[in-house]
Scaffold this active site. Sequence first.
Site, short mmCIF file in Angstrom:
data_model
loop_
_atom_site.label_atom_id
_atom_site.label_comp_id
_atom_site.label_asym_id
_atom_site.label_seq_id
_atom_site.Cartn_x
_atom_site.Cartn_y
_atom_site.Cartn_z
N HIS A 1 0.84 -1.20 0.00
CA HIS A 1 0.00 0.00 0.00
C HIS A 1 0.87 1.25 0.00
O HIS A 1 0.76 2.11 0.88
CB HIS A 1 -0.92 0.00 1.23
CG HIS A 1 -1.90 -1.13 1.24
ND1 HIS A 1 -2.57 -1.53 2.37
CD2 HIS A 1 -2.32 -1.94 0.25
CE1 HIS A 1 -3.37 -2.54 2.07
NE2 HIS A 1 -3.23 -2.82 0.79
C1 FAD Z 1 -0.09 -6.94 -4.68
C2 FAD Z 1 -0.95 -5.80 -4.26
C3 FAD Z 1 -2.07 -6.05 -3.46
C4 FAD Z 1 -2.89 -4.99 -3.06
N1 FAD Z 1 -4.08 -5.26 -2.43
C5 FAD Z 1 -4.98 -4.25 -2.25
C6 FAD Z 1 -6.31 -4.52 -1.81
O1 FAD Z 1 -6.72 -5.66 -1.61
N2 FAD Z 1 -7.14 -3.46 -1.64
C7 FAD Z 1 -6.74 -2.18 -1.85
O2 FAD Z 1 -7.53 -1.26 -1.61
N3 FAD Z 1 -5.49 -1.90 -2.27
C8 FAD Z 1 -4.63 -2.91 -2.53
N4 FAD Z 1 -3.39 -2.63 -3.03
C9 FAD Z 1 -3.01 -1.24 -3.25
C10 FAD Z 1 -3.70 -0.61 -4.46
O3 FAD Z 1 -3.89 -1.58 -5.47
C11 FAD Z 1 -2.86 0.56 -4.97
O4 FAD Z 1 -2.67 1.50 -3.93
C12 FAD Z 1 -3.51 1.30 -6.12
O5 FAD Z 1 -3.99 0.39 -7.08
C13 FAD Z 1 -2.49 2.26 -6.74
O6 FAD Z 1 -3.05 2.85 -7.88
P1 FAD Z 1 -2.19 3.87 -8.76
O7 FAD Z 1 -3.09 4.33 -9.84
O8 FAD Z 1 -1.58 4.87 -7.87
O9 FAD Z 1 -0.99 3.02 -9.35
P2 FAD Z 1 -1.03 1.70 -10.25
O10 FAD Z 1 -2.38 1.10 -10.24
O11 FAD Z 1 0.10 0.85 -9.82
O12 FAD Z 1 -0.81 2.24 -11.73
C14 FAD Z 1 0.38 2.80 -12.21
C15 FAD Z 1 0.48 2.42 -13.68
O13 FAD Z 1 1.44 3.24 -14.32
C16 FAD Z 1 2.28 2.45 -15.15
N5 FAD Z 1 3.55 3.17 -15.27
C17 FAD Z 1 4.45 3.41 -14.30
N6 FAD Z 1 5.47 4.16 -14.76
C18 FAD Z 1 5.20 4.40 -16.06
C19 FAD Z 1 5.88 5.12 -17.08
N7 FAD Z 1 7.02 5.77 -16.82
N8 FAD Z 1 5.35 5.14 -18.32
C20 FAD Z 1 4.17 4.51 -18.59
N9 FAD Z 1 3.49 3.81 -17.65
C21 FAD Z 1 3.99 3.76 -16.40
C22 FAD Z 1 2.37 1.15 -14.39
O14 FAD Z 1 2.82 0.10 -15.20
C23 FAD Z 1 0.95 0.98 -13.89
O15 FAD Z 1 0.12 0.35 -14.84
C24 FAD Z 1 -2.55 -3.66 -3.43
C25 FAD Z 1 -1.43 -3.41 -4.23
C26 FAD Z 1 -0.65 -4.47 -4.67
C27 FAD Z 1 0.53 -4.18 -5.55
#
Ligand code: FAD
Length: 538
Positions: A474
């Site tokens: 997280h």
């Molecule tokens: C294994 C795991 C289990 C989890 N379990 C839970 C749960 O059960 N419940 C819950 O609420 N939360 C959970 N979380 C946390 C939650 O999923 C994350 O906090 C949330 O999804 C983050 O969203 P985000 O949009 O910030 O990033 P992300 O969803 O990680 O998206 C970032 C995206 O940007 C892309 N990217 C990165 N850098 C670049 C770049 N330079 N150029 C192009 N693309 C790029 C990545 O590939 C990715 O697709 C979990 C997380 C993980 C990893």
Amino acid sequence: MSQAAGQFDFIIVGAGTAGCLLADRLSEDPANSVCLIEAGPRDNHPFIHLPAGYIKTLFNPAYTWRFETEPSAGSAGRRIATTQGKTLGGSSSINGLVYNRGQAADYDAWAQMGNRGWSYEDVLPFFRRTEKRLGDGDNRFRGRNGGLYVTDLDWHHPLCDAFVKGVMEAGIPFNPDYNGAEQAGVGYYQRVIHKGQRRSSAKSFLRAALKRPNLTLMTNAQVSCVNFADRKAVGVTVQRPDGSEQRLGANREIVVAAGAVNSPRLLQVSGIGPAPVLEALGVKPVRVLEGVGENLRDHWAVRVVARVRGVRTINRMVNGLPLVGQAMRWALGRPNVLSVSPSLAHVFWKSDPVLAVPDLQMTFTPASYKEGVAGLLDSFDGMTCGVWQQRPESTGHVRARSRDPRGNPAIQPNYLSHEIDQRAIVSGVRLARRLLETDPLKSYFLGRESPGPDIVTDDEILDFARRKGSTVFHLIGTCRMGPAQDRRAVVDDRLRVHGVDGLRVVDSSIMPTMPSANTMAATYMIAEKGADAVLRGA
Ligand SMILES: Cc1cc2nc3c(=O)[nH]c(=O)nc-3n(C[C@H](O)[C@H](O)[C@H](O)COP(=O)(O)OP(=O)(O)OC[C@H]3O[C@@H](n4cnc5c(N)ncnc54)[C@H](O)[C@@H]3O)c2cc1C
């Protein structure tokens, strides 16, 4: 793809949890041309869509960023594997599927830090807008018409029911909806699963939007830097796996939604960050912002495991013939073990009775993993109560090590470095032990497995937490939101990067503090609010 060669109104970096929702909202108006750029591949692997496939995709290098933390005293000198999703849907395509918003006080605290429009009352409509809640819930809090299915557990196990009963007997009330008026209590998790399938952000928001001609998607395309003309963000450079590069331009805005590790890393290599970090990278500063990459927070969980008897746990259901039986049930659309989230029941409670609101989250599952190992089930029957301090005070950083987009940054969460976190985890482990040994569980309970019976004192429990605890993935806080006078703030309350034009960060990295929750629901809310701000031009 013709537009991909050139110029768009909006460029979104990262087709993850926030990015897919943003792409949907920004492309609703056919007058906006939008380019969504994702470093990873399409989400074609079947295990992404099967909830139990989580255990297989978690460390699959084709679909994840294989980060690891720097060693620290809090992790007993260990490096901790810190995976993040790298495919359409980002981490929502590989996560643990739990939908949990946190407490009203979390968002009121964000507002109190100077972020106008972020109190619970302000953000509630955005939580509701995203959600398609199936099942009970007070409609003042729950959304019914959004794209994200949030459903109740439909598969019950005798150990879960005995656990919940025992917790209630221990004096913690049953809570039918922890995403409603009140979080405290015990009950069953709500999940982003519908008809046996994971509902990732890609499935919930991107898939339909991709039919629009004004939305362009690029996959296997990593943004290696944001390009500026003076202090205005005007485009990005994209690198392909073969090393070839392409420059794209943005007429209006670039929205960075690359997650809590990659968003600050991208800003740093693009010239926005703390002066020493930019200097070490050899990057000419566009804008020195001390807070980029700082304020990293994460949940550090400890698993308390007991051996059980007289019941078949998940440990023995996912092999051989029982697995075939469960797969058949899945195919027939019947409740089955392959369609559940890794954690089934929850407890939100206090590590100390003097606290006003719960600071502990506890998860229960009728399964156990090998001690200190993620994703490998024990060969005996076991049950697990995981526990973490919900609002960690320990903070760390993410710092790019080089300008090479393939190089991993230094990630230092400084787990358990704050005394409050240490006290909470010790108390949490004691409570978890107690809740695995209640009367309703007595006929199943065979003995303490981990921590073993020899671990008794506070010091021994804390030492165990350091040696065997791990991340629950997280990560947040590395592009923290705050007013300009807060020198560690990276974005303002409209999520615009301080001191430059045409650039926002809209993802989990903007959270100033950890909500009392898993972080996906809050990330969706941030994306919904960020899209609203972009469309208003605010
Ligand atoms: C294994 C795991 C289990 C989890 N379990 C839970 C749960 O059960 N419940 C819950 O609420 N939360 C959970 N979380 C946390 C939650 O999923 C994350 O906090 C949330 O999804 C983050 O969203 P985000 O949009 O910030 O990033 P992300 O969803 O990680 O998206 C970032 C995206 O940007 C892309 N990217 C990165 N850098 C670049 C770049 N330079 N150029 C192009 N693309 C790029 C990545 O590939 C990715 O697709 C979990 C997380 C993980 C990893």
